[in-house]
Design a protein around this motif. Structure first.
Motif, PDB file in Angstrom:
ATOM      1  N   TRP A  33       0.835  -1.089  -0.105  1.00 26.18           N
ATOM      2  CA  TRP A  33       0.177   0.012  -0.011  1.00 26.18           C
ATOM      3  C   TRP A  33       0.922   1.195  -0.036  1.00 26.18           C
ATOM      4  CZ3 TRP A  33       1.593   2.585   4.302  1.00 26.18           C
ATOM      5  CH2 TRP A  33       1.721   1.876   5.441  1.00 26.18           C
ATOM      6  N   ARG A  34       0.116   2.254  -0.286  1.00 23.64           N
ATOM      7  CA  ARG A  34       0.962   3.591  -0.228  1.00 23.64           C
ATOM      8  C   ARG A  34       0.365   4.576   0.427  1.00 23.64           C
ATOM      9  NH1 ARG A  34       1.524   8.169  -4.054  1.00 23.64           N
ATOM     10  NH2 ARG A  34       3.795   8.790  -4.166  1.00 23.64           N
ATOM     11  N   TYR A  35       0.895   5.452   1.379  1.00 25.24           N
ATOM     12  CA  TYR A  35       0.059   6.387   1.969  1.00 25.24           C
ATOM     13  C   TYR A  35       0.552   7.586   1.775  1.00 25.24           C
ATOM     14  CZ  TYR A  35      -1.217   9.294   6.324  1.00 25.24           C
ATOM     15  OH  TYR A  35      -1.688  10.394   7.070  1.00 25.24           O
ATOM     16  N   ALA A  36      -0.264   8.665   1.633  1.00 27.86           N
ATOM     17  CA  ALA A  36      -0.055  10.052   1.446  1.00 27.86           C
ATOM     18  C   ALA A  36      -0.412  10.963   2.424  1.00 27.86           C
ATOM     19  CB  ALA A  36      -0.475  10.530  -0.020  1.00 27.86           C
ATOM     20  N   ALA A  37       0.654  11.518   3.129  1.00 29.31           N
ATOM     21  CA  ALA A  37       0.408  12.292   4.273  1.00 29.31           C
ATOM     22  C   ALA A  37      -0.356  13.617   3.909  1.00 29.31           C
ATOM     23  CB  ALA A  37       1.810  12.633   5.024  1.00 29.31           C
ATOM     24  N   PRO A  38      -1.474  14.217   4.500  1.00 33.63           N
ATOM     25  CA  PRO A  38      -1.951  15.284   4.261  1.00 33.63           C
ATOM     26  C   PRO A  38      -1.084  16.503   4.509  1.00 33.63           C
ATOM     27  CG  PRO A  38      -3.467  14.076   5.594  1.00 33.63           C
ATOM     28  CD  PRO A  38      -1.887  13.449   5.460  1.00 33.63           C
ATOM     29  N   SER A  39      -0.331  16.471   5.348  1.00 29.32           N
ATOM     30  CA  SER A  39       0.763  17.592   5.384  1.00 29.32           C
ATOM     31  C   SER A  39       1.913  17.795   4.252  1.00 29.32           C
ATOM     32  CB  SER A  39       1.460  17.321   6.747  1.00 29.32           C
ATOM     33  OG  SER A  39       2.309  16.432   6.994  1.00 29.32           O
ATOM     34  N   GLU A  40       1.983  16.581   3.314  1.00 37.19           N
ATOM     35  CA  GLU A  40       3.012  16.496   2.459  1.00 37.19           C
ATOM     36  C   GLU A  40       4.153  16.265   3.119  1.00 37.19           C
ATOM     37  OE1 GLU A  40       2.244  19.661  -0.268  1.00 37.19           O
ATOM     38  OE2 GLU A  40       0.363  18.827  -0.899  1.00 37.19           O
ATOM     39  N   SER A  41       4.514  15.644   4.102  1.00 38.90           N
ATOM     40  CA  SER A  41       5.914  15.256   4.586  1.00 38.90           C
ATOM     41  C   SER A  41       5.728  14.045   5.544  1.00 38.90           C
ATOM     42  CB  SER A  41       6.304  16.513   5.552  1.00 38.90           C
ATOM     43  OG  SER A  41       7.387  16.409   6.353  1.00 38.90           O
ATOM     44  N   CYS A  42       6.810  13.204   5.171  1.00 40.82           N
ATOM     45  CA  CYS A  42       6.868  11.876   5.682  1.00 40.82           C
ATOM     46  C   CYS A  42       8.299  11.680   5.886  1.00 40.82           C
ATOM     47  CB  CYS A  42       5.977  11.049   4.996  1.00 40.82           C
ATOM     48  SG  CYS A  42       5.849   9.469   5.395  1.00 40.82           S
ATOM     49  N   GLU A  43       8.931  11.304   7.189  1.00 44.50           N
ATOM     50  CA  GLU A  43      10.234  11.094   7.418  1.00 44.50           C
ATOM     51  C   GLU A  43      10.532   9.568   8.021  1.00 44.50           C
ATOM     52  OE1 GLU A  43      12.732  14.394   8.239  1.00 44.50           O
ATOM     53  OE2 GLU A  43      11.285  15.916   7.808  1.00 44.50           O
ATOM     54  N   ILE A  44      10.155   9.718   9.180  1.00 46.81           N
ATOM     55  CA  ILE A  44      10.389   8.569  10.308  1.00 46.81           C
ATOM     56  C   ILE A  44       9.380   7.797  10.594  1.00 46.81           C
ATOM     57  CG2 ILE A  44      11.779   7.811  12.221  1.00 46.81           C
ATOM     58  CD1 ILE A  44      13.628   8.756  10.066  1.00 46.81           C
ATOM     59  N   ALA A  45       9.331   6.502  10.690  1.00 42.57           N
ATOM     60  CA  ALA A  45       8.163   5.779  11.112  1.00 42.57           C
ATOM     61  C   ALA A  45       8.531   4.541  12.037  1.00 42.57           C
ATOM     62  CB  ALA A  45       7.293   4.840   9.931  1.00 42.57           C
ATOM     63  N   ALA A  46       7.781   4.338  12.979  1.00 45.24           N
ATOM     64  CA  ALA A  46       7.904   3.377  13.994  1.00 45.24           C
ATOM     65  C   ALA A  46       6.551   2.521  14.059  1.00 45.24           C
ATOM     66  CB  ALA A  46       8.076   3.837  15.508  1.00 45.24           C
ATOM     67  N   HIS A  47       6.889   1.209  14.568  1.00 44.10           N
ATOM     68  CA  HIS A  47       5.557   0.155  14.409  1.00 44.10           C
ATOM     69  C   HIS A  47       5.342  -0.264  15.892  1.00 44.10           C
ATOM     70  CE1 HIS A  47       4.025  -3.804  13.968  1.00 44.10           C
ATOM     71  NE2 HIS A  47       3.297  -3.363  13.379  1.00 44.10           N
TER      72      HIS A  47
END
Length: 536
Positions: A33-47
């Protein structure tokens, strides 16, 4: 070979510069899948495996995303005066690093219940907390406080590492800030050893910042037993070692220089070379892909770092991005062709002394603050930023031994499999070759993947885009597995991959190994399922 959305990229036979294709297996990556952040910024993820939630830093806070579907299910707003830089999860706890918008202020670490998103505690951190991670045992939080100066360099706070340890619970946590001040008295020796301490500070007698001020912790890797950590000092071209139990920086390892002249294995005290081809493309006006050996050197300057054990020895894997200092009153980079006009002295034995006006080499960006190997005030080497590669280092009691470097494998692979992406700028993706003068594909981050008892390194390329995969099970002889290209459609292309996150099959509801890629430039997060096609 990488398979993405049923498109297959097949590696050709190796040439003098090409890394050999793995004969044992191919890595298969399929877009989930592909997620597009509403803020148009996406840097670091944790699970969080307990809640099956992903938490990703954006320009306005933290987005909460379902790991199965890629759909947003919630958010955490940033505290007033702060912005998020990093997230980490363990045991149902979420920790977020918030950097102060005002560089004169220290940052904070906030801990939340990852299910209810209820704030449980807030701890102090140092200046510009840039990375936060739980130790593998979940008993401590480590924070790399980068401590960048302000733009006119009138304020240069100390870099540090914060260790946060809970009492009876995280509401009773204590924070210890581990500083580098004990190394201030060793500044001359550290510089002589190759640690870059060079920022300006007019308050000091030598006009140079103290060691504690100049070191800028960037990223952290923690040993499996949670006893030690290694912190990249990117601008300083070094790695620090932390004794977690005693809250002490024990060692600062200089990384030396990579020689772009050398074919094959070779090393000297300060100038080291890779185990693969070491050429590079130095110009954006040389007619396209021109990877050649040049008499220049490169600073490793790693950003992302990971660690693993092999035969009871510790190995570090680094993504050697490179990073010059750009400030209003201190601008480090300069083009080789501009050296004479800026009054920079060149040693008569500099191997590139007579090439400063070469139409290609003159385009290469180098450091005006590095390359004086004997301390006499002139440049003995022309030294560029980053090595356009990833490296593997063996930790010994006295040094980090370079056991593998991918050479120019990233540039060669992209030139072969996706020439339209060769050294592009992620923010100008339709203009190939325009990053050849600076840091090329710019390897940004690295994470380790475990598939079928193999250690696989995934390395993101910030400028070119996409992810490179290598089997590093034998750290002295890794094998190239493939290149996961960004989506082909321009309007859907993932640009500037920043954070990488591997989620084992046993820890997600899809029951498949997942690689999650955060793309800063496009503000997207993509999940890929991974598998190995093992040859009969």
């Amino acid at each position: 070979m990488i398979t993405l959305s049923k498109v297959c990229f097949i590696a050709v036979c190796a040439t003098q510069f090409l890394l050999p294709k793995s004969q044992a297996s191919d890595l298969v990556a399929e877009l989930g899948w592909r997620y597009a952040a509403p803020s148009e910024s996406c840097e670091i993820a944790a699970h969080c495996s307990e809640t099956h939630k992903l938490f990703v830093t954006t320009g306005v806070g933290i987005d909460v995303v379902d790991v199965s579907t890629g759909q947003q299910t919630g958010s955490i707003e940033h505290p007033a005066g702060y912005h998020p830089t990093s997230v980490t999860c363990s045991g149902g706890m979420l920790a977020v690093a918030w950097a102060a918008d005002d560089k004169h202020e220290k940052g904070i670490i906030t801990i939340y219940d990852s299910n209810q998103l209820v704030e449980l505690a807030t701890s102090s951190a140092g200046f510009l907390p840039d990375m936060v991670t739980f130790t593998p045992d979940g008993k401590s939080l480590l924070v790399a406080n980068e401590g960048e100066p302000n733009d006119d360099y009138s304020f240069d706070p100390e870099g540090s590492v914060t260790i946060i340890t809970p009492g009876d619970d995280w509401q009773d946590a204590s924070a210890r800030e581990v500083r580098f001040t004990k190394f201030d008295s060793q500044k001359k020796q550290l510089i002589a050893d190759g640690v870059r301490v060079f920022g300006p500070n007019q308050g000091n007698d030598d006009g140079i910042a103290s060691v504690a001020q100049d070191l800028e912790p960037e990223y952290i890797a923690v040993s499996a037993d949670s006893k030690k950590a290694w912190i990249t000092l990117q601008e300083n071209n070094a790695i620090a070692e932390l004794d977690i139990e005693h809250a002490e920086i024990t060692t600062i390892y200089p990384l030396g220089l990579k020689d772009f002249r050398v074919r094959g294995n070779n090393s000297v005290t300060r100038l080291v070379s890779a185990s693969a081809g070491t050429g590079l493309d130095v110009s954006d006006q040389d007619g396209g892909v021109r990877i050649r050996h040049w008499p220049v050197a490169g600073l490793f300057q790693p950003d992302g770092i990971a660690t693993f054990e092999h035969k009871d020895e510790s190995y570090l894997v680094t993504a050697n991005e490179g990073d010059p200092r750009y400030y209003a009153n201190f601008c480090e980079p300069i083009l080789i062709g501009s050296i004479a006009d800026n009054g920079i002295l060149v040693d008569r034995n500099n191997p590139a002394r007579h090439l400063t006006n070469h139409p290609d080499l003159a385009r290469l960006e180098i450091s005006r603050s590095a390359g004086d190997l004997d301390g006499d005030g002139d440049l003995d080497e022309f030294v560029c930023f980053g090595t356009r590669s990833f490296s593997i280092w063996r930790r010994t009691p006295d040094e980090l031994e370079l056991v593998f470097d991918s050479g120019n494998g990233f540039e060669q692979t992209v030139a072969r499999e996706a020439p339209h992406l060769f050294n592009v700028d992620s923010y100008l993706p339709s203009v190939p070759d325009n990053r050849s003068t600076t840091r090329g594909p710019e390897p940004e981050n690295v994470t380790l993947i475990s598939l079928d008892r193999r250690h696989i390194a995934a390395i993101s390329l910030e400028r070119t885009g996409g992810v490179m995969f290598y089997d590093v099970s034998n750290p002295r002889s890794p094998s190239f597995l493939g290149y996961l290209q960004p989506n082909a459609e321009p309007e859907l292309r993932d640009r500037a991959p920043e954070g990488l996150l591997f989620i084992p099959a046993s820890q997600n509801p899809l029951h498949k190994p997942l690689l999650v890629v955060c793309n800063e430039g496009s503000g997207t997060m993509t999940a890929h399922t991974l598998s190995l096609n093992v040859a009969e």
